[in-house]
Design a protein around this motif. Structure first.
Motif, PDB file in Angstrom:
ATOM      1  N   ILE A   1       0.811  -1.222   0.000  1.00 42.33           N
ATOM      2  CA  ILE A   1       0.000   0.000   0.000  1.00 42.33           C
ATOM      3  C   ILE A   1       0.843   1.270   0.000  1.00 42.33           C
ATOM      4  N   LYS A   2       2.143   1.130  -0.028  1.00 47.27           N
ATOM      5  CA  LYS A   2       3.049   2.282  -0.128  1.00 47.27           C
ATOM      6  C   LYS A   2       4.099   1.989  -1.188  1.00 47.27           C
ATOM      7  N   PRO A   3       3.894   2.446  -2.413  1.00 45.28           N
ATOM      8  CA  PRO A   3       2.830   3.313  -2.929  1.00 45.28           C
ATOM      9  C   PRO A   3       1.531   2.559  -3.176  1.00 45.28           C
ATOM     10  N   ILE A   4       0.551   3.283  -3.729  1.00 39.82           N
ATOM     11  CA  ILE A   4      -0.767   2.694  -3.958  1.00 39.82           C
ATOM     12  C   ILE A   4      -1.380   3.343  -5.193  1.00 39.82           C
ATOM     13  N   PHE A   5      -2.378   2.680  -5.781  1.00 39.28           N
ATOM     14  CA  PHE A   5      -3.060   3.191  -6.969  1.00 39.28           C
ATOM     15  C   PHE A   5      -4.497   3.563  -6.640  1.00 39.28           C
ATOM     16  N   VAL A   6      -5.052   4.475  -7.433  1.00 36.48           N
ATOM     17  CA  VAL A   6      -6.496   4.690  -7.495  1.00 36.48           C
ATOM     18  C   VAL A   6      -6.924   4.474  -8.936  1.00 36.48           C
ATOM     19  N   SER A   7      -7.871   3.574  -9.133  1.00 37.94           N
ATOM     20  CA  SER A   7      -8.405   3.261 -10.457  1.00 37.94           C
ATOM     21  C   SER A   7      -9.742   3.978 -10.618  1.00 37.94           C
ATOM     22  N   PHE A   8      -9.914   4.704 -11.739  1.00 31.94           N
ATOM     23  CA  PHE A   8     -11.143   5.485 -11.921  1.00 31.94           C
ATOM     24  C   PHE A   8     -11.451   5.617 -13.406  1.00 31.94           C
ATOM     25  N   THR A   9     -12.615   6.165 -13.721  1.00 26.21           N
ATOM     26  CA  THR A   9     -13.036   6.360 -15.108  1.00 26.21           C
ATOM     27  C   THR A   9     -13.471   7.804 -15.314  1.00 26.21           C
ATOM     28  N   LEU A  10     -13.379   8.248 -16.571  1.00 21.82           N
ATOM     29  CA  LEU A  10     -13.865   9.561 -16.984  1.00 21.82           C
ATOM     30  C   LEU A  10     -14.639   9.394 -18.286  1.00 21.82           C
ATOM     31  N   PRO A  11     -15.546  10.314 -18.597  1.00 18.12           N
ATOM     32  CA  PRO A  11     -16.278  10.224 -19.872  1.00 18.12           C
ATOM     33  C   PRO A  11     -15.329  10.274 -21.055  1.00 18.12           C
ATOM     34  N   GLN A  12     -15.702   9.577 -22.120  1.00 18.13           N
ATOM     35  CA  GLN A  12     -14.823   9.479 -23.271  1.00 18.13           C
ATOM     36  C   GLN A  12     -14.585  10.828 -23.955  1.00 18.13           C
ATOM     37  N   ASN A  13     -15.504  11.798 -23.782  1.00 21.82           N
ATOM     38  CA  ASN A  13     -15.315  13.089 -24.433  1.00 21.82           C
ATOM     39  C   ASN A  13     -14.215  13.926 -23.784  1.00 21.82           C
ATOM     40  N   THR A  14     -13.685  13.461 -22.664  1.00 24.31           N
ATOM     41  CA  THR A  14     -12.563  14.148 -22.026  1.00 24.31           C
ATOM     42  C   THR A  14     -11.213  13.571 -22.437  1.00 24.31           C
ATOM     43  N   LEU A  15     -11.233  12.490 -23.217  1.00 26.24           N
ATOM     44  CA  LEU A  15     -10.007  11.746 -23.498  1.00 26.24           C
ATOM     45  C   LEU A  15      -8.967  12.593 -24.225  1.00 26.24           C
ATOM     46  N   ASP A  16      -9.381  13.325 -25.263  1.00 24.23           N
ATOM     47  CA  ASP A  16      -8.416  14.097 -26.045  1.00 24.23           C
ATOM     48  C   ASP A  16      -7.686  15.119 -25.180  1.00 24.23           C
ATOM     49  N   GLU A  17      -8.440  15.839 -24.347  1.00 26.07           N
ATOM     50  CA  GLU A  17      -7.810  16.864 -23.506  1.00 26.07           C
ATOM     51  C   GLU A  17      -6.911  16.234 -22.452  1.00 26.07           C
ATOM     52  N   VAL A  18      -7.344  15.117 -21.871  1.00 27.27           N
ATOM     53  CA  VAL A  18      -6.516  14.435 -20.874  1.00 27.27           C
ATOM     54  C   VAL A  18      -5.205  13.967 -21.505  1.00 27.27           C
ATOM     55  N   ARG A  19      -5.270  13.377 -22.678  1.00 23.61           N
ATOM     56  CA  ARG A  19      -4.051  12.901 -23.342  1.00 23.61           C
ATOM     57  C   ARG A  19      -3.132  14.067 -23.705  1.00 23.61           C
ATOM     58  N   ARG A  20      -3.721  15.158 -24.189  1.00 25.46           N
ATOM     59  CA  ARG A  20      -2.910  16.304 -24.590  1.00 25.46           C
ATOM     60  C   ARG A  20      -2.168  16.897 -23.395  1.00 25.46           C
ATOM     61  N   GLN A  21      -2.866  17.040 -22.275  1.00 26.94           N
ATOM     62  CA  GLN A  21      -2.220  17.596 -21.094  1.00 26.94           C
ATOM     63  C   GLN A  21      -1.230  16.613 -20.472  1.00 26.94           C
ATOM     64  N   GLN A  22      -1.538  15.316 -20.524  1.00 21.69           N
ATOM     65  CA  GLN A  22      -0.637  14.306 -19.962  1.00 21.69           C
ATOM     66  C   GLN A  22       0.663  14.241 -20.741  1.00 21.69           C
ATOM     67  N   ASP A  23       0.608  14.505 -22.052  1.00 18.82           N
ATOM     68  CA  ASP A  23       1.825  14.489 -22.859  1.00 18.82           C
ATOM     69  C   ASP A  23       2.777  15.613 -22.455  1.00 18.82           C
ATOM     70  N   ARG A  24       2.225  16.701 -21.937  1.00 21.73           N
ATOM     71  CA  ARG A  24       3.074  17.817 -21.493  1.00 21.73           C
ATOM     72  C   ARG A  24       3.779  17.485 -20.187  1.00 21.73           C
ATOM     73  N   GLN A  25       3.011  16.992 -19.233  1.00 20.68           N
ATOM     74  CA  GLN A  25       3.565  16.560 -17.953  1.00 20.68           C
ATOM     75  C   GLN A  25       2.499  15.738 -17.232  1.00 20.68           C
ATOM     76  N   PRO A  26       2.915  14.820 -16.330  1.00 17.54           N
ATOM     77  CA  PRO A  26       1.927  13.994 -15.632  1.00 17.54           C
ATOM     78  C   PRO A  26       0.899  14.854 -14.899  1.00 17.54           C
ATOM     79  N   LEU A  27      -0.369  14.559 -15.114  1.00 17.22           N
ATOM     80  CA  LEU A  27      -1.441  15.347 -14.521  1.00 17.22           C
ATOM     81  C   LEU A  27      -1.570  15.058 -13.028  1.00 17.22           C
ATOM     82  N   ALA A  28      -1.886  16.095 -12.262  1.00 14.14           N
ATOM     83  CA  ALA A  28      -2.146  15.942 -10.831  1.00 14.14           C
ATOM     84  C   ALA A  28      -3.544  15.364 -10.631  1.00 14.14           C
ATOM     85  N   VAL A  29      -3.648  14.381  -9.747  1.00 12.26           N
ATOM     86  CA  VAL A  29      -4.924  13.737  -9.446  1.00 12.26           C
ATOM     87  C   VAL A  29      -5.085  13.697  -7.926  1.00 12.26           C
TER      88      VAL A  29
END
Length: 383
Positions: free
Chosen positions: A215-243
């Motif tokens: 549990i150290k480290p640990i994951f959180v598994s989640f889902t988002l609507p598919q219409n957010t995929l392009d923006e999530v991928r674009r921002q993730q390519d710049r740097q890992p997104l904060a969650v």
């Protein structure tokens, strides 16, 4: 003659009385009644100021906490458990002993394999001596035949093969003996003990002795609507997104992590994309199997006007607010709302930082109404 004079005098008196009465009535009509006040009472409200702030652009979802690694500890040999060397729920390091299987049968098998190997080593050594002598004698072709030489050479090869087989048997016996000592394969936290001391376990029984979760480290598994995929991928390519992992009250931040996985396909049944975020979890605030709210920070709006969420009202023509003018009257002003999150409304158009607005009591207002400003919380309690 006297009668006429008397009648004329009476008529004159009546005429004078009528003139006086008419004059009094006329004077009474000229006097105006007291003026009635037309000023409306002021409406009690609470006021605030439009503030410029940096506001993150976020996506929200529901996630499940998932252990970084999970191991179901099982026995790889048959035997009785002779000791249990841990406490349920404790943290363990990789290599820590958890169970001990009775080692005596496996020690005996190792001893026997070792004895066979030593015997075959002696046999090989003798065969090698014979072959060495034959190698010297074969040159004369008088003291030994070619057949004898070939036989002794084959004996050496056979004994060498037997010795190699013995070494494999010894190694297998040594490995089986080591399996009697069941150790933790990872750093993690132990669950409940599933098999007690004294029980017979078998390697083919598929019986789990205890579960270990990292549990150290640990994951959180989640889902988002598919219409957010392009923006999530674009921002993730710049740097890992904060969650951020948020508690069930949707207010308390449990942990801050980074997006590590965007799955390779959209779920056609739900129209969502699966993602995972990684957290150090040194304070263990996240626990495997726990449900959490997830906030993905895509970007940050810089220096944008913000007001408390309740400031903005919904009308037939869209959103509006009441702006306070210098004379303590209000102006109804249409606004465009870019986002509402964390109790704040981000204003895209209609307000500027520094504008004063009504934040409580606005439901009793209309355009141009006069107000009386009270401390926050007082306006709502004033009828």
């Amino acid at each position: 003659m006297r009668k006429f004079a008397f009648g004329a005098a009476a008529a004159a008196m009546l005429l004078g009385s009528a003139v006086v009465m008419m004059w009094r009535l006329s004077a009474a009509d000229d006097v105006s009644p007291p003026a009635r006040s037309t000023a409306l009472p002021s409406v009690p409200v609470s006021a605030g100021t439009v503030v410029a702030a940096d506001v993150p652009v976020v996506l929200r979802g529901l996630g499940t906490v998932q252990a970084y690694n999970t191991v179901a500890v099982k026995s790889r040999v048959d035997g009785h458990i002779v000791s249990v060397d841990f406490k349920e729920g404790q943290e363990v390091k990789e290599g820590a002993v958890l169970f001990q299987i009775d080692p005596r049968p496996y020690q005996a098998a190792l001893d026997q394999a070792t004895a066979n190997m030593e015997k075959d080593q002696a046999t090989l050594a003798n065969a090698q001596l014979n072959f060495a002598r034959d190698s010297k004698l074969i040159e004369t072709r008088l003291a030994i035949s070619q057949q004898q030489y070939d036989n002794d050479k084959a004996a050496v090869a056979a004994d060498q093969a037997a010795l190699d087989g013995d070494k494999a048997q010894v190694e297998a016996a040594r490995v089986n003996l080591s399996y009697c000592r069941i150790a933790s394969p990872i750093d993690g936290r132990l669950g409940a003990r599933l098999v007690d001391k004294g029980n017979l376990v078998r390697s083919t029984g598929n019986t789990t002795l205890v579960n270990i979760t990292q549990i150290k480290p640990i994951f959180v598994s989640f889902t988002l609507p598919q219409n957010t995929l392009d923006e999530v991928r674009r921002q993730q390519d710049r740097q890992p997104l904060a969650v951020d992992a948020i508690a069930g009250d949707n207010q308390t931040t449990l942990a801050e992590g980074k997006l590590t996985l965007i799955d390779n396909m959209v779920d056609p049944a739900t129209g969502t994309i699966h993602l995972k975020a990684r957290y150090d979890n040194q304070d263990e605030r996240l626990w495997p199997g726990e449900f959490v709210n997830v906030k993905v920070v895509l970007s940050v709006r810089r220096h944008v006007p913000t007001v408390p969420e309740q400031t903005v009202l919904q009308g037939a023509d869209g959103h509006f607010v009441y702006v306070i003018k210098p004379d303590n009257t209000v102006e109804r002003r249409a606004v465009e709302v870019a986002a509402v999150q964390d109790g704040k409304a981000v204003i895209a158009k209609g307000l500027e930082p520094g504008d004063r607005v009504v934040i409580e009591g606005q439901y009793r207002l209309n355009n141009g109404a006069r107000i009386r400003i009270l401390p926050a919380g007082k306006a709502a309690a004033t009828g």
